[in-house]
Enzyme design. Structure first.
Site, PDB file in Angstrom:
ATOM      1  N   HIS A 102      49.537  38.326  40.099  1.00 12.76           N
ATOM      2  CA  HIS A 102      50.451  37.279  39.680  1.00 12.76           C
ATOM      3  C   HIS A 102      50.234  36.258  40.608  1.00 12.76           C
ATOM      4  O   HIS A 102      50.225  36.389  41.650  1.00 12.76           O
ATOM      5  CB  HIS A 102      51.847  37.720  39.708  1.00 12.76           C
ATOM      6  CG  HIS A 102      52.768  36.893  38.504  1.00 12.76           C
ATOM      7  ND1 HIS A 102      53.324  35.571  39.237  1.00 12.76           N
ATOM      8  CD2 HIS A 102      53.048  37.071  37.330  1.00 12.76           C
ATOM      9  CE1 HIS A 102      54.056  35.395  38.226  1.00 12.76           C
ATOM     10  NE2 HIS A 102      53.667  36.024  36.986  1.00 12.76           N
TER      11      HIS A 102
ATOM     12  N   ASP B 144      52.911  42.789  32.085  1.00 14.00           N
ATOM     13  CA  ASP B 144      51.949  43.290  31.018  1.00 14.00           C
ATOM     14  C   ASP B 144      51.530  44.534  31.311  1.00 14.00           C
ATOM     15  O   ASP B 144      50.904  45.123  30.492  1.00 14.00           O
ATOM     16  CB  ASP B 144      50.918  42.281  30.798  1.00 14.00           C
ATOM     17  CG  ASP B 144      51.385  40.873  30.432  1.00 14.00           C
ATOM     18  OD1 ASP B 144      51.125  39.660  31.187  1.00 14.00           O
ATOM     19  OD2 ASP B 144      52.118  40.930  29.513  1.00 14.00           O
TER      20      ASP B 144
HETATM   21  C1  SDX Z   1      51.525  36.521  32.774  1.00 14.25           C
HETATM   22  O1  SDX Z   1      52.738  32.558  35.579  1.00 14.25           O
HETATM   23  C2  SDX Z   1      53.555  33.467  35.130  1.00 14.25           C
HETATM   24  O2  SDX Z   1      54.494  33.481  35.304  1.00 14.25           O
HETATM   25  C3  SDX Z   1      52.789  34.378  34.069  1.00 14.25           C
HETATM   26  C4  SDX Z   1      53.718  35.255  33.503  1.00 14.25           C
HETATM   27  C5  SDX Z   1      55.149  34.836  32.496  1.00 14.25           C
HETATM   28  O3  SDX Z   1      56.013  35.538  32.305  1.00 14.25           O
HETATM   29  O4  SDX Z   1      54.938  33.725  32.063  1.00 14.25           O
HETATM   30  O5  SDX Z   1      54.329  36.246  34.551  1.00 14.25           O
HETATM   31  C6  SDX Z   1      53.165  36.386  32.346  1.00 14.25           C
HETATM   32  O6  SDX Z   1      50.779  35.829  32.596  1.00 14.25           O
HETATM   33  C7  SDX Z   1      51.256  37.665  33.749  1.00 14.25           C
HETATM   34  C8  SDX Z   1      49.842  37.726  34.417  1.00 14.25           C
HETATM   35  C9  SDX Z   1      49.154  38.398  33.302  1.00 14.25           C
HETATM   36  N1  SDX Z   1      47.528  38.408  33.681  1.00 14.25           N
HETATM   37  C10 SDX Z   1      46.875  39.553  34.105  1.00 14.25           C
HETATM   38  O7  SDX Z   1      47.541  40.671  34.018  1.00 14.25           O
HETATM   39  C11 SDX Z   1      45.285  39.246  34.183  1.00 14.25           C
HETATM   40  C12 SDX Z   1      44.852  39.751  35.284  1.00 14.25           C
HETATM   41  N2  SDX Z   1      45.613  39.050  36.571  1.00 14.25           N
HETATM   42  C13 SDX Z   1      44.600  37.998  36.904  1.00 14.25           C
HETATM   43  O8  SDX Z   1      43.913  37.285  36.024  1.00 14.25           O
HETATM   44  C14 SDX Z   1      45.400  37.245  38.019  1.00 14.25           C
HETATM   45  O9  SDX Z   1      46.123  38.053  38.998  1.00 14.25           O
HETATM   46  C15 SDX Z   1      46.405  36.077  37.490  1.00 14.25           C
HETATM   47  C16 SDX Z   1      45.720  35.096  36.431  1.00 14.25           C
HETATM   48  C17 SDX Z   1      47.703  36.583  36.770  1.00 14.25           C
HETATM   49  C18 SDX Z   1      46.988  35.088  38.505  1.00 14.25           C
HETATM   50  O10 SDX Z   1      45.792  34.600  39.165  1.00 14.25           O
HETATM   51  P1  SDX Z   1      45.764  33.388  40.368  1.00 14.25           P
HETATM   52  O11 SDX Z   1      47.336  33.566  40.828  1.00 14.25           O
HETATM   53  O12 SDX Z   1      44.881  32.380  40.129  1.00 14.25           O
HETATM   54  O13 SDX Z   1      45.135  34.332  41.400  1.00 14.25           O
HETATM   55  P2  SDX Z   1      43.586  34.300  41.682  1.00 14.25           P
HETATM   56  O14 SDX Z   1      42.725  34.473  40.267  1.00 14.25           O
HETATM   57  O15 SDX Z   1      43.256  33.270  42.656  1.00 14.25           O
HETATM   58  O16 SDX Z   1      43.463  35.729  42.486  1.00 14.25           O
HETATM   59  C19 SDX Z   1      43.459  35.833  43.778  1.00 14.25           C
HETATM   60  C20 SDX Z   1      42.720  36.884  44.200  1.00 14.25           C
HETATM   61  C21 SDX Z   1      41.249  36.708  43.702  1.00 14.25           C
HETATM   62  O17 SDX Z   1      40.343  37.122  44.931  1.00 14.25           O
HETATM   63  P3  SDX Z   1      39.586  36.004  45.726  1.00 14.25           P
HETATM   64  O18 SDX Z   1      38.939  35.029  44.896  1.00 14.25           O
HETATM   65  O19 SDX Z   1      40.458  35.748  46.599  1.00 14.25           O
HETATM   66  O20 SDX Z   1      38.693  36.715  46.465  1.00 14.25           O
HETATM   67  O21 SDX Z   1      43.067  37.986  43.649  1.00 14.25           O
HETATM   68  C22 SDX Z   1      41.925  38.648  42.856  1.00 14.25           C
HETATM   69  C23 SDX Z   1      41.149  37.382  42.636  1.00 14.25           C
HETATM   70  O22 SDX Z   1      39.798  37.835  42.416  1.00 14.25           O
HETATM   71  N3  SDX Z   1      42.603  39.136  41.662  1.00 14.25           N
HETATM   72  C24 SDX Z   1      42.190  40.214  41.062  1.00 14.25           C
HETATM   73  C25 SDX Z   1      43.306  40.339  39.959  1.00 14.25           C
HETATM   74  N4  SDX Z   1      43.945  39.041  40.255  1.00 14.25           N
HETATM   75  C26 SDX Z   1      43.630  38.563  40.822  1.00 14.25           C
HETATM   76  N5  SDX Z   1      41.132  40.971  41.213  1.00 14.25           N
HETATM   77  C27 SDX Z   1      41.291  42.103  40.245  1.00 14.25           C
HETATM   78  N6  SDX Z   1      42.172  42.098  39.241  1.00 14.25           N
HETATM   79  C28 SDX Z   1      43.094  41.393  39.108  1.00 14.25           C
HETATM   80  N7  SDX Z   1      44.026  41.739  38.151  1.00 14.25           N
END
Ligand code: SDX
Length: 430
Positions: free
Chosen positions: A307, A365
């Site tokens: 998140h 989720d």
């Molecule tokens: C919701 O914003 C909100 O409040 C949203 C929400 C709401 O109520 O409105 O809470 C609802 O959307 C919840 C999130 C649902 N999405 C998912 O579960 C999809 C999987 N999660 C990721 O796509 C990600 O964690 C996000 C999109 C939720 C957050 O992305 P960010 O904040 O842009 O973080 P990032 O992509 O920059 O990740 C930081 C690091 C990265 O690695 P590096 O590039 O630093 O090496 O963490 C890694 C990412 O690769 N990472 C993950 C991961 N999530 C982040 N690696 C593996 N699995 C994951 N799920």
């Protein structure tokens, strides 16, 4: 006491003082509204990782503490002690209602649940196998063609009626999208049952027999609505705010929010997460998926994990996990294989250095799909249900923004990396 603190910025030897503003909770902000006028430079923050977009008093998240407050009340207390329509009132008006006020609000919402009969035709324009989110984007956007008496955003009463109509009609529209997708007749809302029970009945009743709402499922449904109601300036709420900043009508703005929520990185994650858990299938395949999630060359991510704001447990996930256990237990569904995989996946991931170092925890989720599946919904209905719940958050944030006298159209700038000025080249000279 007015803030007098400033941040000092020096560019090419010239120093600028930028005002610092303090919130009632959370990080201070540096007010850069005059930065470009003073300095000729922009700030640059794709994805808005360090940017506050507005003043708001509706919801606050402390990502480090794993705390979520709606008008100051913690989500776990609201989920356990309140119910969705009371939370709707709190988000819309800022205070918990007394009994008479709550009864009046619930009467109002209940008596707005039907949609214009002619809107039924919209559904028939879609293929039966259209994703219900596609139908919802279309039908909610079309509401502006039917409810002209609540599209004048300068009129506070029309804003309130539009808010009530959207909160009341979204379940009806979502249920109709589901019924249409399975070839069953639409079921009209009833005024003698509550919001969550009405939604379940509109989804699962058939004309051939009486449908009795299971109170266990209705309570679980109501709690899921509450847990998804609002969440600060997430992507879909920011979409609604940006659309609203141009003066677009509320129905068009909420349709834009639904479109944004559909993405798998946002509200679409609940569907993607359950599909992932089913693909994993059994605990012994978890290591394979954990490795894929860590592999930079593999686009796979653990859906339902991570998140932007929570760097600790998502408090909604905690309540959802307890509810999943409770609902499945009460339904006599023990040893649900998907729940077993989810719990083991959570345990393994939270012990893995990659997830620990990146502070990746289950989000809202991760468990919600297990409950929705137990209630009887197909995965294609998971994000529509999120949209039904989040509508109150979207309209509350929309109302707050439209009422702000400092409202300006949102118009970000850019870091241009393209060609500079050059003359047209005739085709024979290319
Ligand atoms: C919701 O914003 C909100 O409040 C949203 C929400 C709401 O109520 O409105 O809470 C609802 O959307 C919840 C999130 C649902 N999405 C998912 O579960 C999809 C999987 N999660 C990721 O796509 C990600 O964690 C996000 C999109 C939720 C957050 O992305 P960010 O904040 O842009 O973080 P990032 O992509 O920059 O990740 C930081 C690091 C990265 O690695 P590096 O590039 O630093 O090496 O963490 C890694 C990412 O690769 N990472 C993950 C991961 N999530 C982040 N690696 C593996 N699995 C994951 N799920």
């Amino acid at each position: 006491m007015a803030d007098t603190r400033t941040a000092t910025l020096t560019i090419d030897g010239t120093t600028y003082e930028l005002p610092i503003r303090s919130p009632t909770a959370g990080p201070d902000v540096i007010d850069i509204t005059k930065l470009y006028a003073q300095t000729g430079v922009f700030t640059h923050d794709p994805g808005f990782t360090s940017t506050s977009s507005c003043d708001s008093s509706i919801t606050f998240i402390d990502g480090d503490k794993g705390e979520l407050l709606h008008r100051g009340y913690p989500i776990d207390q609201l989920a356990m002690k309140s119910h969705f329509l009371e939370v709707c009132y709190l988000l819309l008006y800022g205070e918990l209602p007394d009994a008479a006020t709550l009864e009046e609000f619930e009467f109002t919402i209940t008596h707005h649940t039907m949609i214009h009969e002619q809107m039924h035709n919209f559904f028939r324009g879609f293929r039966r196998d259209a994703h219900p989110m596609a139908t919802m984007v279309g039908v909610v956007g079309a509401m502006s063609a039917f409810y002209h008496d609540s599209t004048d955003i300068t009129d506070p009463r029309q804003r309130e009626i539009a808010s009530h109509r959207l909160i009341a009609k979204l379940p009806t529209i979502a249920a109709m999208a589901y019924k249409y997708s399975i070839g069953q007749p639409f079921v009209y809302p009833r005024n003698d049952i509550d919001y969550a029970a009405n939604f379940l009945r509109m989804c699962f009743a058939v004309p051939a027999e009486e449908y009795k709402v299971d109170p266990i499922l209705s309570r679980a449904m109501d709690r899921i609505f509450t847990l998804h109601a609002d969440h600060e300036q997430n992507a879909s709420t920011s979409t609604v705010r940006l659309a609203a900043s141009s003066g677009a009508n509320p129905f068009a703005c909420i349709a834009a929010g639904i479109a944004c929520l559909w993405g798998p990185a946002h509200g679409g994650a609940n569907q993607a997460c359950l599909e992932m858990l089913r693909e994993i299938g059994s605990p012994n395949r978890i290591p394979e998926f954990i490795e894929r999630a860590k592999d930079k060359d593999d686009p796979f991510r653990l859906m339902g994990f991570g998140h932007r704001v929570y760097k600790n447990f998502d408090p909604r996930a905690k309540v959802m996990k307890e509810s999943a256990d409770e609902v499945l237990d009460l339904l006599g569904v023990d040893n649900n294989p998907t729940l077993q995989v989810a719990k083991e996946l959570e345990r393994v991931a939270l012990e893995d250095p990659y997830f620990v170092e990146k502070k990746l925890y289950p989000n809202v989720d991760f468990y919600s799909g297990i409950i929705l599946d137990a209630i009887g919904f197909p995965t294609s209905m998971f994000t529509p249900i999120f949209a039904v719940a989040r509508t109150v958050g979207w309209v509350s944030q929309w109302k707050e923004m439209i009422a702000d006298p400092a409202l300006k159209i949102g118009r970000p700038r850019q870091l241009y990396t393209g060609e500079t000025l050059r003359d047209y080249v005739e085709i024979e000279d290319r």
